[in-house]
Design a protein around this motif. Structure first.
Motif, short mmCIF file in Angstrom:
data_model
loop_
_atom_site.label_atom_id
_atom_site.label_comp_id
_atom_site.label_asym_id
_atom_site.label_seq_id
_atom_site.Cartn_x
_atom_site.Cartn_y
_atom_site.Cartn_z
N GLY A 1 0.84 -1.19 0.00
CA GLY A 1 0.00 0.00 0.00
C GLY A 1 0.87 1.23 0.00
N LYS A 2 0.68 2.09 1.01
CA LYS A 2 1.48 3.30 1.14
C LYS A 2 2.61 3.14 2.14
CE LYS A 2 -2.46 6.26 0.14
NZ LYS A 2 -3.35 7.31 0.65
N ILE A 3 2.78 1.95 2.67
CA ILE A 3 3.75 1.71 3.75
C ILE A 3 5.03 1.10 3.19
CG2 ILE A 3 4.17 0.50 5.91
CD1 ILE A 3 1.09 0.44 6.27
N VAL A 4 6.14 1.76 3.48
CA VAL A 4 7.45 1.22 3.11
C VAL A 4 7.83 0.20 4.17
CG1 VAL A 4 9.90 1.72 2.79
CG2 VAL A 4 8.17 3.29 1.88
N LEU A 5 7.91 -1.06 3.76
CA LEU A 5 8.21 -2.14 4.69
C LEU A 5 9.70 -2.25 4.97
CD1 LEU A 5 5.85 -4.83 3.14
CD2 LEU A 5 5.39 -3.32 5.09
N CYS A 6 10.50 -2.10 3.94
CA CYS A 6 11.95 -2.07 4.12
C CYS A 6 12.58 -1.43 2.90
CB CYS A 6 12.53 -3.46 4.40
SG CYS A 6 12.50 -4.60 3.03
#
Length: 143
Positions: free
Chosen positions: A99-104
């Protein structure tokens, strides 16, 4: 399944999926990953500090982060994607997001030298990326 195991299992799946001609069929999973990702200090001495990166090395790096994204999907059921930008000189960045979340994300310089000294370090790095991705997602999913 433990995060480390899931990461390695997913990475192996990614690598083996690219073996169109059965070249790696007789290699064990660990032998295959060692060949692709493990470089000793001696090996690194033979690699120039400044050099261009080839397409296969770029794909091998991308596979690590695709494995993180797929393992994240298996755990959470949330689709994750990988975006990678790499110059011919080995400078670049890879981002895994949901989505809009940078996981790494990871920045590279001298990506042609990117490797691990031992197999356990590859496992640890994958586990760290995967656990951090889960933690980040859980922290920001409702924001």
């Amino acid at each position: 399944m433990e995060a480390k195991e899931l990461f390695i299992q997913t990475l192996i799946g990614q690598v083996r999926a690219l073996d169109q001609f059965g070249t790696w069929t007789n290699k064990s999973n660990e032998e295959l990953l060692v060949e692709k990702y493990i470089k000793t200090k001696e090996d690194l001495k033979n690699i120039p500090i400044i050099d261009d990166i080839d397409e296969m090395q770029i794909k091998d790096i991308r596979l690590i982060f695709q494995a993180v994204a797929l393992a994240f999907e298996k755990i959470t059921g949330v689709m994750a994607s990988v975006v990678m930008e790499m110059s011919h000189e080995g400078f670049g960045r890879v981002v895994v997001f949901a989505g809009k979340i940078v996981l790494c994300e990871k920045f590279f310089k001298d990506a042609h030298r990117y490797s691990f000294r031992e197999y356990s370090k590859l496992e640890e790095e994958g586990e760290k990326f995967l656990l951090n991705a889960q933690e980040t997602y859980n922290k920001y999913k409702n924001v």
